[in-house]
Every structure is written in C-alpha cells, then in structure tokens.
Design a protein around this motif. Structure first.
Motif, PDB file in Angstrom:
ATOM      1  N   PHE A 102      -2.524  -7.573   3.113  1.00 48.43           N
ATOM      2  CA  PHE A 102      -3.405  -6.331   2.555  1.00 48.43           C
ATOM      3  C   PHE A 102      -3.715  -5.634   3.736  1.00 48.43           C
ATOM      4  CE2 PHE A 102      -5.109  -9.209  -0.975  1.00 48.43           C
ATOM      5  CZ  PHE A 102      -4.919  -8.388  -1.876  1.00 48.43           C
ATOM      6  N   ASN A 103      -2.750  -5.534   4.718  1.00 50.15           N
ATOM      7  CA  ASN A 103      -2.933  -4.261   5.682  1.00 50.15           C
ATOM      8  C   ASN A 103      -2.486  -2.984   4.832  1.00 50.15           C
ATOM      9  OD1 ASN A 103      -3.943  -6.238   7.889  1.00 50.15           O
ATOM     10  ND2 ASN A 103      -1.384  -6.772   8.198  1.00 50.15           N
ATOM     11  N   ILE A 104      -3.316  -2.224   4.883  1.00 52.12           N
ATOM     12  CA  ILE A 104      -3.109  -0.813   4.113  1.00 52.12           C
ATOM     13  C   ILE A 104      -2.459   0.007   5.084  1.00 52.12           C
ATOM     14  CG2 ILE A 104      -4.276   1.305   3.082  1.00 52.12           C
ATOM     15  CD1 ILE A 104      -6.317  -0.920   2.188  1.00 52.12           C
ATOM     16  N   ASP A 105      -1.283   0.815   4.446  1.00 50.50           N
ATOM     17  CA  ASP A 105      -0.720   1.697   5.332  1.00 50.50           C
ATOM     18  C   ASP A 105      -1.603   3.129   5.108  1.00 50.50           C
ATOM     19  OD1 ASP A 105       1.103   3.868   6.097  1.00 50.50           O
ATOM     20  OD2 ASP A 105       2.535   3.514   4.697  1.00 50.50           O
ATOM     21  N   LYS A 106      -2.422   3.536   6.219  1.00 48.49           N
ATOM     22  CA  LYS A 106      -3.255   4.566   6.054  1.00 48.49           C
ATOM     23  C   LYS A 106      -2.603   5.665   5.623  1.00 48.49           C
ATOM     24  CE  LYS A 106      -6.720   2.270   9.263  1.00 48.49           C
ATOM     25  NZ  LYS A 106      -7.319   2.526  10.557  1.00 48.49           N
TER      26      LYS A 106
ATOM     27  N   ASN B  13       7.630  -7.605   0.913  1.00 45.90           N
ATOM     28  CA  ASN B  13       6.535  -7.333   1.937  1.00 45.90           C
ATOM     29  C   ASN B  13       5.955  -5.869   1.473  1.00 45.90           C
ATOM     30  OD1 ASN B  13       4.568  -8.449   3.946  1.00 45.90           O
ATOM     31  ND2 ASN B  13       5.644  -7.214   5.372  1.00 45.90           N
ATOM     32  N   GLN B  14       6.177  -5.511   0.365  1.00 46.53           N
ATOM     33  CA  GLN B  14       5.702  -4.074   0.255  1.00 46.53           C
ATOM     34  C   GLN B  14       4.937  -4.077  -1.110  1.00 46.53           C
ATOM     35  OE1 GLN B  14       7.992  -0.684  -0.617  1.00 46.53           O
ATOM     36  NE2 GLN B  14       6.774   0.666   0.813  1.00 46.53           N
ATOM     37  N   PHE B  15       3.575  -3.634  -1.162  1.00 46.19           N
ATOM     38  CA  PHE B  15       2.769  -3.703  -2.459  1.00 46.19           C
ATOM     39  C   PHE B  15       2.140  -2.327  -2.496  1.00 46.19           C
ATOM     40  CE2 PHE B  15       3.326  -7.934  -0.854  1.00 46.19           C
ATOM     41  CZ  PHE B  15       3.488  -8.578  -1.902  1.00 46.19           C
ATOM     42  N   GLY B  16       1.552  -2.197  -3.899  1.00 46.94           N
ATOM     43  CA  GLY B  16       0.826  -0.986  -4.049  1.00 46.94           C
ATOM     44  C   GLY B  16      -0.467  -1.427  -4.769  1.00 46.94           C
ATOM     45  N   LEU B  17      -1.473  -0.786  -3.897  1.00 49.39           N
ATOM     46  CA  LEU B  17      -2.663  -0.910  -4.475  1.00 49.39           C
ATOM     47  C   LEU B  17      -3.379   0.225  -5.146  1.00 49.39           C
ATOM     48  CD1 LEU B  17      -5.376  -3.065  -4.271  1.00 49.39           C
ATOM     49  CD2 LEU B  17      -5.674  -2.024  -2.193  1.00 49.39           C
ATOM     50  N   LYS B  18      -3.891  -0.076  -6.275  1.00 47.80           N
ATOM     51  CA  LYS B  18      -4.534   0.860  -7.119  1.00 47.80           C
ATOM     52  C   LYS B  18      -5.832   0.567  -7.830  1.00 47.80           C
ATOM     53  CE  LYS B  18      -3.218   4.728 -10.759  1.00 47.80           C
ATOM     54  NZ  LYS B  18      -2.174   4.861 -11.570  1.00 47.80           N
ATOM     55  N   THR B  19      -7.027   1.602  -7.820  1.00 53.37           N
ATOM     56  CA  THR B  19      -8.246   1.104  -8.209  1.00 53.37           C
ATOM     57  C   THR B  19      -8.693   2.448  -8.790  1.00 53.37           C
ATOM     58  OG1 THR B  19      -9.448   1.868  -6.182  1.00 53.37           O
ATOM     59  CG2 THR B  19      -8.698  -0.654  -6.550  1.00 53.37           C
TER      60      THR B  19
ATOM     61  N   GLY C  32     -26.906  -0.550  -9.583  1.00 54.26           N
ATOM     62  CA  GLY C  32     -26.356   0.244 -10.418  1.00 54.26           C
ATOM     63  C   GLY C  32     -25.379  -0.411 -11.468  1.00 54.26           C
ATOM     64  N   GLU C  33     -24.649   0.335 -12.407  1.00 53.55           N
ATOM     65  CA  GLU C  33     -23.590  -0.141 -13.139  1.00 53.55           C
ATOM     66  C   GLU C  33     -22.287   0.247 -12.831  1.00 53.55           C
ATOM     67  OE1 GLU C  33     -24.309   0.560 -17.139  1.00 53.55           O
ATOM     68  OE2 GLU C  33     -26.409  -0.431 -17.260  1.00 53.55           O
ATOM     69  N   VAL C  34     -21.166  -0.584 -12.682  1.00 56.46           N
ATOM     70  CA  VAL C  34     -19.998  -0.271 -12.311  1.00 56.46           C
ATOM     71  C   VAL C  34     -18.814  -0.696 -13.340  1.00 56.46           C
ATOM     72  CG1 VAL C  34     -18.117  -0.398 -10.634  1.00 56.46           C
ATOM     73  CG2 VAL C  34     -20.668  -0.504  -9.972  1.00 56.46           C
ATOM     74  N   LYS C  35     -17.907   0.343 -13.598  1.00 59.08           N
ATOM     75  CA  LYS C  35     -16.676   0.036 -14.667  1.00 59.08           C
ATOM     76  C   LYS C  35     -15.477   0.650 -14.132  1.00 59.08           C
ATOM     77  CE  LYS C  35     -19.507   0.724 -18.931  1.00 59.08           C
ATOM     78  NZ  LYS C  35     -19.685   1.340 -20.312  1.00 59.08           N
ATOM     79  N   GLY C  36     -14.616   0.043 -14.458  1.00 57.34           N
ATOM     80  CA  GLY C  36     -13.343   0.438 -13.696  1.00 57.34           C
ATOM     81  C   GLY C  36     -12.062  -0.704 -14.016  1.00 57.34           C
ATOM     82  N   LYS C  37     -11.171  -0.637 -12.946  1.00 59.04           N
ATOM     83  CA  LYS C  37      -9.896  -1.377 -12.995  1.00 59.04           C
ATOM     84  C   LYS C  37      -9.452  -1.302 -11.719  1.00 59.04           C
ATOM     85  CE  LYS C  37      -6.710   2.272 -14.877  1.00 59.04           C
ATOM     86  NZ  LYS C  37      -5.928   2.416 -15.991  1.00 59.04           N
ATOM     87  N   ALA C  38      -8.528  -2.454 -11.383  1.00 59.02           N
ATOM     88  CA  ALA C  38      -7.880  -2.609  -9.956  1.00 59.02           C
ATOM     89  C   ALA C  38      -6.683  -3.348 -10.090  1.00 59.02           C
ATOM     90  CB  ALA C  38      -8.919  -3.178  -8.999  1.00 59.02           C
ATOM     91  N   GLY C  39      -5.683  -2.948  -9.585  1.00 60.33           N
ATOM     92  CA  GLY C  39      -4.343  -3.661  -9.561  1.00 60.33           C
ATOM     93  C   GLY C  39      -3.574  -3.777  -8.268  1.00 60.33           C
ATOM     94  N   LEU C  40      -2.651  -4.806  -8.163  1.00 57.22           N
ATOM     95  CA  LEU C  40      -1.832  -4.857  -7.087  1.00 57.22           C
ATOM     96  C   LEU C  40      -0.479  -4.971  -7.445  1.00 57.22           C
ATOM     97  CD1 LEU C  40      -1.829  -5.045  -3.843  1.00 57.22           C
ATOM     98  CD2 LEU C  40      -1.844  -7.607  -4.325  1.00 57.22           C
TER      99      LEU C  40
ATOM    100  N   VAL D 109      -5.791 -13.184   3.911  1.00 52.92           N
ATOM    101  CA  VAL D 109      -5.244 -13.823   2.686  1.00 52.92           C
ATOM    102  C   VAL D 109      -3.652 -13.307   2.207  1.00 52.92           C
ATOM    103  CG1 VAL D 109      -5.582 -14.373   0.143  1.00 52.92           C
ATOM    104  CG2 VAL D 109      -7.453 -14.161   1.556  1.00 52.92           C
ATOM    105  N   VAL D 110      -2.859 -14.210   2.093  1.00 55.43           N
ATOM    106  CA  VAL D 110      -1.557 -13.807   1.774  1.00 55.43           C
ATOM    107  C   VAL D 110      -1.344 -13.485   0.236  1.00 55.43           C
ATOM    108  CG1 VAL D 110       1.084 -14.372   1.748  1.00 55.43           C
ATOM    109  CG2 VAL D 110      -0.589 -15.072   3.631  1.00 55.43           C
ATOM    110  N   VAL D 111      -0.704 -12.412  -0.067  1.00 56.27           N
ATOM    111  CA  VAL D 111      -0.707 -12.201  -1.445  1.00 56.27           C
ATOM    112  C   VAL D 111       0.582 -12.917  -2.047  1.00 56.27           C
ATOM    113  CG1 VAL D 111      -0.120 -10.325  -3.196  1.00 56.27           C
ATOM    114  CG2 VAL D 111      -1.150  -9.832  -1.162  1.00 56.27           C
ATOM    115  N   ALA D 112       0.154 -13.541  -3.258  1.00 54.77           N
ATOM    116  CA  ALA D 112       1.223 -14.242  -3.985  1.00 54.77           C
ATOM    117  C   ALA D 112       1.245 -14.167  -5.368  1.00 54.77           C
ATOM    118  CB  ALA D 112       1.021 -15.886  -3.640  1.00 54.77           C
TER     119      ALA D 112
END
Length: 303
Positions: free
Chosen positions: A265-269, A212-218, A198-206, A146-149
């Motif tokens: 969504f190719n992650i820079d390891k 062509n450079q993005f930051g992913l944080k969860t 179980g139960e899950v709580k949290g947040k995620a952001g792009l 999927v291409v990020v837009a």
C-alpha cells in the motif's frame, strides 16, 4: 475435534491448532479420471448431499496471528455447491454472521484447478482494521504494512453490513455496501455510512496489474460532515496552512482519487490523480494567523 478431523478427512494442513466439535454426514458420487490428481471437470456432474455442523470451535492458522472462533455453523452439500445455511463466529474480537452459497465448491476443494463463486451476505460487529490486520513486525519491532492478497480461484459477491469500521482515527458507523473480490480486484461498492458527524456514500477499489503493481481508486460524496473532525481524522491532509484548530463548519464534497501502489500500500505519489468539489456552510476560520496579519495591516493603512 475440529483440527484433527480437518487433517484426517480433508487433508487440510493449514490449521495449526484447534478445538471444538465437527459433525460430518456426506455422500459424494463422481468419476475421477485420475484419483491422484482430481480435476475440476471430474466434479461438474457429481451427485452429492450431506451436511457439516461445527460448534464451539476455536482455531489458529499457520503463519497467522489472528484467533478464529466458530460459535455455530451449518453447511449443506448440494451436488457441486455448498449451501451456508448459517455461520456465526469471530475473528479476534470481531463478530461475523454469514449466509450464502458457494457454487463449484467440490471441484474447488478437491482439485487444484477448480474455481468457486460465493454469493451471499455478511453481517459484522465492530471491525477494527488494526486488529484484523496486525501491522507490527514482532521480529524487528518495527511497523510494517498489510500485504495485499487476492483470492486466486474464488469470486466473492457479498452484501455487507457492519455496526462500525475503525482504521486509526477514522470511525464509520452503520456501514452498508457490496463486497466483490476476484483474482484481480477487490471492490466495495454502494457504500453508505455515517462518519465525522455527517453522511458518506461512494465506492473504493483495488486492482491488480502485476505482482507488485496495483491501482487504487475511490469516489465519495459527503453531506454535512464536520470540517474540524474531518481534518483531525486525516491529520490535516499533511499540510500545516489550514488546520483543524482554526476550522469550523459543515462540509459537502465530491472527492475522486486514484493512484498506483505496491503490495504494501505504498502509494506512488507521482501517479496521484485527485479532484474535489467542496462546499462549506457555516464556515469559520478562528485564530487563522495569515488573516489576522492581513487584518492588522489593513487596520494600520486605514488609520
């Protein structure tokens, strides 16, 4: 017909084909400094009213394999805003209901510089990410991503509820949270759902830093998640030492993850920063070969 009306009255050419009925009643009073090139400022003090009703509509967009349907929608024009009284429809097989208001709608719609602020709520049925964002490239018969837009002239702030969310092996039920989108970020905050027993709580952001450079944080907190099911869902986290076949127990965890990635969504390891605090209760390792070997060696030495 919806497609013909959109092209004739609004100049919309990104609807490839469509059917259904559209009723439009509108009155707009404003002063255009240059009618050939309307500007956002031309609509700041506009006087407008009216309504748009759509029923039993199906349509497809250009360069988009998804199928869209609107069962029923009523939209009210109030000066420079669009009031979404109700909207009920589907994207592929996913049902959605929307209510809210789009502030600055007229200058966004009629000009190339206007911005819109959308506030409201969305309720969805079963969201299957693989259906909403098909990943197969038919031309090459190869898997693609999927291409990020990001929306270039819109800010979205929506309360969100979904019966379920599916992405591969991951299944989340009773999903609730807030969705925020702008030209530089997509965030899901205050997330709550049930998954892996179980139960899950949290947040995620792009977050977008360049084309062509993005930051992913969860950040997520889990309570009483089934450890075996969790490891199965995430393919044993790409390791073969401790696998779902030998693991039993309930997992409480606090997990933080961030990295850079590209538009596919190719992650820079090398950029990955991850921390996890884990607590397993009623845990067991069943048939875990390294421990069996150690136990056998200890037994030999004690005989």
């Amino acid at each position: 017909p919806v497609a013909a009306a959109m092209k004739e009255f609004f100049g919309i050419d990104w609807i490839e084909e469509g059917s259904g009925m559209l009723e439009l009643e509108a009155s707009i009073s404003t002063i255009l400094q240059n009618p050939d090139q309307p500007q956002a400022r031309d609509f700041l003090n506009s006087q407008a009213s009216g309504s748009i009703m759509i029923q039993n509509a199906q349509f497809k967009l250009k360069d988009d394999v998804r199928e869209y349907a609107i069962d029923s929608a009523k939209l009210n024009i109030v000066n420079n805003a669009l009031d979404i009284e109700h909207y009920s429809g589907q994207i592929n097989k996913c049902h959605i209901d929307i209510q809210g208001k789009a502030l600055g709608f007229l200058d966004y719609f009629f000009s190339e510089s206007g911005k819109v602020q959308v506030n409201g709520s969305i309720q969805a049925g079963d969201i299957n990410l693989e259906e909403l964002f098909p990943t197969r490239n038919e031309a090459s018969a190869e898997e693609s991503s999927v291409v990020v837009a990001f929306p270039s002239r819109a800010n979205w702030n929506l309360d969100f509820q979904a019966e379920s969310f599916r992405n591969g092996k991951l299944i989340a039920n009773g999903v609730e949270g807030q969705l925020r989108m702008s030209s530089f970020k997509v965030e899901a905050i205050d997330l709550e759902f049930q998954s892996q027993g179980g139960e899950v709580k949290g947040k995620a952001g792009l977050y977008r830093f360049s084309d062509n450079q993005f930051g992913l944080k969860t950040e997520f907190v889990t309570k009483q998640v089934d450890a075996k099911e969790l490891f199965t869902t995430f393919n044993n986290f790409d390791q073969k030492y401790v696998t779902s076949e030998v693991l039993e127990g309930k997992l409480d965890a606090e997990i933080r993850f961030q990295s850079f990635c590209d538009s596919l969504f190719n992650i820079d390891k090398q950029s990955i920063v991850c921390s996890a605090d884990l607590l397993i209760t009623k845990g067991e390792l069943i048939g875990f070969t390294p421990l069996i070997d150690v136990a056998g060696e200890i037994r030999k030495r004690t005989l």
